[in-house]
Design a protein around this motif. Sequence first.
Motif, PDB file in Angstrom:
ATOM      1  N   PRO A  31       0.812  -1.233   0.000  1.00 53.30           N
ATOM      2  CA  PRO A  31       0.000   0.000   0.000  1.00 53.30           C
ATOM      3  C   PRO A  31       0.842   1.279   0.000  1.00 53.30           C
ATOM      4  O   PRO A  31       0.402   2.310  -0.502  1.00 53.30           O
ATOM      5  N   LEU A  32       2.054   1.222   0.537  1.00 55.86           N
ATOM      6  CA  LEU A  32       2.928   2.398   0.506  1.00 55.86           C
ATOM      7  C   LEU A  32       3.278   2.788  -0.929  1.00 55.86           C
ATOM      8  O   LEU A  32       3.321   3.969  -1.273  1.00 55.86           O
ATOM      9  N   LEU A  33       3.513   1.781  -1.780  1.00 56.41           N
ATOM     10  CA  LEU A  33       3.845   2.058  -3.177  1.00 56.41           C
ATOM     11  C   LEU A  33       2.616   2.531  -3.944  1.00 56.41           C
ATOM     12  O   LEU A  33       2.706   3.423  -4.792  1.00 56.41           O
ATOM     13  N   ARG A  34       1.459   1.943  -3.650  1.00 61.99           N
ATOM     14  CA  ARG A  34       0.221   2.400  -4.289  1.00 61.99           C
ATOM     15  C   ARG A  34      -0.047   3.858  -3.910  1.00 61.99           C
ATOM     16  O   ARG A  34      -0.483   4.662  -4.740  1.00 61.99           O
ATOM     17  N   SER A  35       0.232   4.206  -2.666  1.00 57.93           N
ATOM     18  CA  SER A  35       0.047   5.576  -2.216  1.00 57.93           C
ATOM     19  C   SER A  35       0.984   6.529  -2.962  1.00 57.93           C
ATOM     20  O   SER A  35       0.579   7.631  -3.351  1.00 57.93           O
ATOM     21  N   ALA A  36       2.212   6.118  -3.183  1.00 58.69           N
ATOM     22  CA  ALA A  36       3.159   6.946  -3.936  1.00 58.69           C
ATOM     23  C   ALA A  36       2.637   7.189  -5.348  1.00 58.69           C
ATOM     24  O   ALA A  36       2.725   8.315  -5.860  1.00 58.69           O
ATOM     25  N   CYS A  37       2.070   6.171  -5.968  1.00 64.56           N
ATOM     26  CA  CYS A  37       1.473   6.336  -7.306  1.00 64.56           C
ATOM     27  C   CYS A  37       0.354   7.365  -7.257  1.00 64.56           C
ATOM     28  O   CYS A  37       0.237   8.212  -8.140  1.00 64.56           O
ATOM     29  N   GLY A  38      -0.442   7.287  -6.209  1.00 66.82           N
ATOM     30  CA  GLY A  38      -1.558   8.202  -6.047  1.00 66.82           C
ATOM     31  C   GLY A  38      -1.120   9.645  -5.855  1.00 66.82           C
ATOM     32  O   GLY A  38      -1.877  10.570  -6.134  1.00 66.82           O
TER      33      GLY A  38
END
Length: 144
Positions: A31-38
């Motif tokens: 989820p940390l990487l998905r958040s960075a994408c966001g």
Amino acid sequence: MDGPSGHQASMIPVEPAVVTIRIPADATYLPLLRSACGQLAPRLGCTLAEVADLRLAVDEACGLLLCNSVRLARGSEQNDLTATFHVEGPVLRVTVAVEADAFALPDGDEFGWTILNALADGCALHVEGTTVRVEILKKHAEGR
């Protein structure tokens, strides 16, 4: 994207940037990487749908690395998954990498690889020594 007045929002030129995030090679931390994408994709002017596609593409790439690699116990940094986000103009290039003692290449028709190819404007898998990485290219629709 329409602004409050209903007019097309102008795309603000984006300064090139490189963001690198290192997380434990464990799906719990994705989820940390998905958040960075966001956070990064909207800087390119990406729509909500494009941001969602990129988040899913990064998730699939990480899943492929984690599911298809054998990692023996190493020092803490060598057991990590690294994601590097290169922002330049209307293009976001994401590279996710992991150190592996063995890696099973996905079949061309493997579901995760098929999804990844459908979501990204380009993707590639590279194995160099013990480093396995997936590169994802995402262009904002106006930048295509």
